[in-house]
Design a protein around this motif. Structure first.
Motif, mmCIF file in Angstrom:
data_model
loop_
_atom_site.group_PDB
_atom_site.id
_atom_site.type_symbol
_atom_site.label_atom_id
_atom_site.label_comp_id
_atom_site.label_asym_id
_atom_site.label_seq_id
_atom_site.Cartn_x
_atom_site.Cartn_y
_atom_site.Cartn_z
ATOM 1 N N ALA A 204 0.455 -0.903 -0.172
ATOM 2 C CA ALA A 204 0.073 0.529 -0.016
ATOM 3 C C ALA A 204 1.307 0.938 -0.107
ATOM 4 N N VAL A 205 0.147 2.460 -1.020
ATOM 5 C CA VAL A 205 0.668 3.124 -0.249
ATOM 6 C C VAL A 205 -0.329 5.105 0.492
ATOM 7 N N PRO A 206 0.447 6.026 1.390
ATOM 8 C CA PRO A 206 -0.195 6.453 1.098
ATOM 9 C C PRO A 206 -1.130 7.412 0.644
ATOM 10 N N GLY A 207 -2.654 7.740 0.373
ATOM 11 C CA GLY A 207 -3.592 7.980 -1.134
ATOM 12 C C GLY A 207 -2.814 9.439 -1.464
ATOM 13 N N PRO A 208 -3.329 9.595 -2.421
ATOM 14 C CA PRO A 208 -2.491 10.889 -3.310
ATOM 15 C C PRO A 208 -3.339 12.026 -2.330
ATOM 16 N N TRP A 209 -4.062 12.835 -1.499
ATOM 17 C CA TRP A 209 -3.954 13.667 -0.707
ATOM 18 C C TRP A 209 -2.893 13.283 0.324
ATOM 19 N N ALA A 210 -2.375 13.052 0.684
ATOM 20 C CA ALA A 210 -1.219 12.726 1.939
ATOM 21 C C ALA A 210 0.126 12.948 0.687
ATOM 22 N N VAL A 211 0.203 11.957 -0.013
ATOM 23 C CA VAL A 211 1.245 12.094 -1.553
ATOM 24 C C VAL A 211 1.260 14.219 -1.731
ATOM 25 N N PHE A 212 -0.163 14.326 -2.008
ATOM 26 C CA PHE A 212 0.001 16.090 -2.282
ATOM 27 C C PHE A 212 0.808 16.646 -0.971
ATOM 28 N N ALA A 213 0.000 16.792 0.189
ATOM 29 C CA ALA A 213 1.090 17.296 1.266
ATOM 30 C C ALA A 213 1.885 17.331 1.521
ATOM 31 N N VAL A 217 5.167 20.386 1.465
ATOM 32 C CA VAL A 217 6.011 20.617 2.585
ATOM 33 C C VAL A 217 6.827 20.432 1.729
ATOM 34 N N ALA A 218 7.793 19.672 1.674
ATOM 35 C CA ALA A 218 8.807 19.472 0.917
ATOM 36 C C ALA A 218 9.157 20.058 -0.117
ATOM 37 N N GLY A 219 8.181 20.699 -0.957
ATOM 38 C CA GLY A 219 8.613 21.503 -1.505
ATOM 39 C C GLY A 219 8.919 23.342 -0.844
ATOM 40 N N PHE A 222 12.255 22.928 0.492
ATOM 41 C CA PHE A 222 13.044 23.789 -0.602
ATOM 42 C C PHE A 222 13.093 25.104 -0.925
ATOM 43 N N VAL A 223 12.444 25.251 -0.831
ATOM 44 C CA VAL A 223 12.120 26.837 -1.484
ATOM 45 C C VAL A 223 12.166 28.339 -0.078
ATOM 46 N N LEU A 224 12.834 27.499 0.478
ATOM 47 C CA LEU A 224 12.518 28.312 1.589
ATOM 48 C C LEU A 224 13.948 28.376 2.536
ATOM 49 N N LEU A 225 14.615 26.722 2.250
ATOM 50 C CA LEU A 225 16.219 26.832 2.266
ATOM 51 C C LEU A 225 16.684 27.997 1.351
ATOM 52 N N TYR A 226 16.161 28.267 0.449
ATOM 53 C CA TYR A 226 17.059 28.977 -0.658
ATOM 54 C C TYR A 226 16.201 30.967 -0.230
ATOM 55 N N ALA A 227 15.323 30.812 0.453
ATOM 56 C CA ALA A 227 15.532 32.166 0.868
ATOM 57 C C ALA A 227 16.460 32.354 2.047
ATOM 58 N N CYS A 228 17.120 31.637 2.756
ATOM 59 C CA CYS A 228 18.194 31.860 3.750
ATOM 60 C C CYS A 228 19.372 32.203 3.614
ATOM 61 N N ASP A 229 19.006 32.720 1.985
ATOM 62 C CA ASP A 229 20.810 32.130 1.331
ATOM 63 C C ASP A 229 20.156 34.092 1.823
ATOM 64 N N PRO A 230 21.800 34.582 2.659
ATOM 65 C CA PRO A 230 21.717 35.932 2.935
ATOM 66 C C PRO A 230 21.857 36.983 1.278
ATOM 67 N N ALA A 283 4.232 20.224 -6.202
ATOM 68 C CA ALA A 283 5.448 20.982 -6.562
ATOM 69 C C ALA A 283 5.277 21.932 -7.562
ATOM 70 N N MET A 284 3.943 22.053 -8.217
ATOM 71 C CA MET A 284 3.341 23.836 -9.395
ATOM 72 C C MET A 284 3.046 24.478 -8.214
#
Length: 329
Positions: A204-213, A217-219, A222-230, A283-284
């Motif tokens: 089994a795998v997590p449901g589509p909504w769980a994968v979407f969430a 979170v992963a996205g 990723f983008v917040l980590l770059y926002a830490c670049d001074p 991601a989008m």
């Protein structure tokens, strides 16, 4: 099947790729019509060529991801040359975590690897393939069409790279070009050696909504980590003072963790088209919200920037809703 209907998915990918890569991200306002047209020859042709070669040769997502990363290195090392230019658009993008032996800033390298592998190439392919329905994994172009697309990409790439150097006043060193070239070739060869991956196993795998969430979170991480670049393009979280070495470790941990989980899920029998779309949708939509605090690279008025971000966000939501209905049907 009429010609237009046969190539409709290819036309869709031709435009969805640059719209996602530059306009949904918030780099360029949608009012820049000439820029939109020109970027189709880069992102559209690149994504389409990668997708067509992968599907024609019986390869799947492992090869697409390898070639998407090769595309990212290719673009940033030779076309825009951001891997080497320490004052790109007047911003010192490489100062944070700069390694003289490599001639680049490693956090920026990590960021560009994720940006192009996931958002510039893989997300547009996943969404448009979902819209293609039963033609998701079949070729959309004939051999002649693929040759034309590849030739267009090659010509535009060479002209753009030369233009970047001549008019931008910046050329990398031969060693930098050679190192990037070796990496690109290695990634292309890796993709050629990859087929569809491990056989599907029961589970089994997590449901589509769980994968979407999960993708949201992963996205966001990723983008917040770059926002830490001074010294980055949009350092709105620079006050957190994250050391460059820690930033690199966090990027690597994020890539490894997300890659391992998605690989595990996608090889289970419960994995479906809905799960694949959920990953791409998360991601989008990350790019959609991220566009609002992100600063435009091509100058635009605050009103044009805000309007563009709103229009692109609505467009992304509508496109994903159509894709979801396609899966449900």
């Amino acid at each position: 099947m009429p010609l237009l209907a046969r190539v409709a998915p290819a036309i869709g990918l031709w435009f969805v790729a640059p719209l996602t890569a530059e306009f949904l991200m918030g780099n360029i306002a949608i009012t820049e019509v000439v820029t939109l047209i020109s970027t189709t020859f880069l992102y559209g042709a690149g994504a389409l060529a990668i997708r067509e070669v992968a599907r024609r040769t019986g390869r799947g997502w492992p090869a697409i991801l390898a070639w998407a990363l090769a595309y990212g290195v290719f673009e940033e090392a030779f076309f825009t040359q951001t891997l080497w230019n320490q004052s790109w658009y007047g911003v010192r993008i490489l100062d944070y975590g700069y390694v003289p032996a490599l001639g680049t800033g490693v956090p920026w390298l990590m960021f560009m690897a994720g940006v192009h592998t996931i958002w510039s190439i893989s997300v547009p392919i996943a969404v448009v393939e979902t819209l293609a329905g039963s033609r998701r994994t079949t070729p959309w172009l004939g051999k002649t069409g693929l040759r034309v697309v590849s030739a267009v990409f090659a010509v535009f790439f060479v002209l753009g790279a030369v233009g970047t150097g001549m008019y931008g006043g910046w050329f990398a060193t031969p060693i930098q070009y050679a190192g990037a070239g070796v990496l690109v070739v290695a990634l292309i060869v890796l993709g050629l050696r990859l087929r569809r991956g491990a056989p599907t196993v029961e589970g089994a795998v997590p449901g589509p909504w769980a994968v979407f969430a999960f993708a949201l979170v992963a996205g966001a991480l990723f983008v917040l980590l770059y926002a830490c670049d001074p010294t980055g393009l949009s350092p709105w979280l620079a006050a957190l003072a994250v050391p460059a070495w820690l930033s690199v470790l966090l990027y690597l941990a994020l890539f490894a963790g997300v890659g391992a989980l998605v690989r595990r899920w996608s090889h289970r029998s419960g994995w479906s088209d809905a799960h694949r779309l959920a990953l791409a949708a998360g991601a989008m939509l990350t790019y959609a919200w991220h566009s609002f605090p992100w600063k435009v690279i091509v100058p635009a008025s605050p009103a044009a920037d805000l309007t563009s971000n709103a229009v692109m966000t609505v467009g992304a939501v509508v496109l994903l809703l159509f894709a979801a209905r396609r899966v449900a049907a």
